[in-house]
Enzyme design. Structure first.
Site, PDB file in Angstrom:
ATOM      1  N   LYS A  54      42.355  40.616  34.443  1.00 24.92           N
ATOM      2  CA  LYS A  54      43.019  39.413  34.962  1.00 24.92           C
ATOM      3  C   LYS A  54      43.180  38.372  33.857  1.00 24.92           C
ATOM      4  CE  LYS A  54      41.398  39.792  39.744  1.00 24.92           C
ATOM      5  NZ  LYS A  54      40.427  39.315  40.744  1.00 24.92           N
ATOM      6  N   GLN A  98      35.603  36.282  42.385  1.00 23.77           N
ATOM      7  CA  GLN A  98      35.649  37.741  42.468  1.00 23.77           C
ATOM      8  C   GLN A  98      34.657  38.252  43.514  1.00 23.77           C
ATOM      9  OE1 GLN A  98      37.781  39.823  40.838  1.00 23.77           O
ATOM     10  NE2 GLN A  98      36.912  41.503  42.003  1.00 23.77           N
ATOM     11  N   ASP A 121      44.042  33.811  46.073  1.00 28.20           N
ATOM     12  CA  ASP A 121      43.728  35.066  46.752  1.00 28.20           C
ATOM     13  C   ASP A 121      44.214  35.059  48.196  1.00 28.20           C
ATOM     14  OD1 ASP A 121      42.725  37.312  45.527  1.00 28.20           O
ATOM     15  OD2 ASP A 121      40.649  36.630  45.509  1.00 28.20           O
TER      16      ASP A 121
END
Length: 292
Positions: A54, A98, A121
């Site tokens: 990422k 995460q 997200d």
């Protein structure tokens, strides 16, 4: 009949090029550089690789990457304090914590603390609610990738019978909502659905997101259907090693389907590309600019 293979790597590469062009315009026209903050708690190997990818792709797209790697023993309060600081930092336009988090941390509490405007997200209940009611929202990245890949085969999804196998908040529910927004007729099925094979056979578009290796067999698929396989499962081989497989028995399905995503190389590469796009979208909204 052998199915067309839907190339997620090529589609993701094209999307990243579009993101980089959008970032360049933000810089040249408005003097804005999007910033993505990723928080990793602990030393999970798969998560560490994902976070590293990422960060690399964020920088390649011309954005600022802020990585926060915390010890596995980090307390929930310490993590929430960091999220609050990122919420208040004007240089940070997107925040991603995460998952999975260590067991002593309440994942729901962490997600609820992220500013919905920076929730790239798309997991915050505000974004989930906006998606469900048809309002503009930041949407989970993997479901967006699924729809983009389906559009590689069908320019118009309207009227298609779509079956989503899986009901998670991360993939199943949001991809079903996105498909409703595309005017599909959507069925959400799962491991306890009665006569699941027959339900799957109804699908023009089958999204497999149940998290069980090769659960969906070739004879569950309607001939000519499009199959999007979200599953990423590591299974042992006869040589004592492991290999990645999806939720669909690919070797069987490829002989029946009209088009199918492989594992690896299908949905997986799309997730980070869609994350980058989501960060640009969040940046534009935060600065009062219209979506691209």
């Amino acid at each position: 009949m052998t199915a067309r293979i839907i190339d997620g790597k090529a589609t993701a590469a094209s999307l990243r090029e579009d993101v980089a062009a959008a970032v360049a315009r933000l810089k040249s026209e408005h003097g804005i550089t999007p910033g993505l903050a990723v928080v990793l708690v602990g030393e999970d190997p798969a998560s560490a690789v994902y976070v590293r990818n990422k960060g690399r792709q964020t920088v390649e797209a011309g954005m600022n990457s802020y990585e926060h790697k915390l010890d596995a023993g980090t307390s929930q309060d310490e993590l929430l304090d960091l999220v609050a600081k990122l919420n208040a930092d004007p240089a940070v336009n997107g925040i991603l914590v995460q998952l999975p988090l260590p067991g002593h941390i309440d994942t729901s509490a962490v997600i609820a603390t992220i500013d919905p405007a920076k929730d790239v997200d798309g997991f915050h209940v505000v974004n989930a609610g906006r998606l469900a009611t048809g309002l503009p929202a930041l949407v989970p990245c993997t479901p967006v990738g699924c729809v983009i890949l389906a559009r590689q085969v069908h320019s118009d999804l309207s009227g298609m019978e779509a079956v989503v196998v899986g009901r998670s908040n991360i993939v199943g529910k949001p991809v079903a909502q996105l498909l409703l927004n595309e005017n599909c007729t959507v069925t959400i099925a799962h491991s306890r659905t009665r006569d699941l094979p027959e339900v799957c056979r109804r699908a023009d578009l089958l999204i497999a997101a149940v998290g069980r290796p090769e659960m969906i067999r070739g004879d569950w698929i309607r001939p000519g259907a499009t199959v999007i396989d979200v599953g990423i499962n590591r299974i042992p081989t006869d040589e004592g090693k492991t290999r990645l497989v999806g939720d669909v028995a690919f070797d069987e399905a490829v002989e029946v389907a009209g088009a199918i995503t492989p594992v690896p190389g299908g949905v997986g590469p799309m997730t980070i590309a869609c994350l980058l796009r989501s960060t640009v979208e969040a940046t534009r909204r935060q600065n009062g600019l219209e979506p691209v």
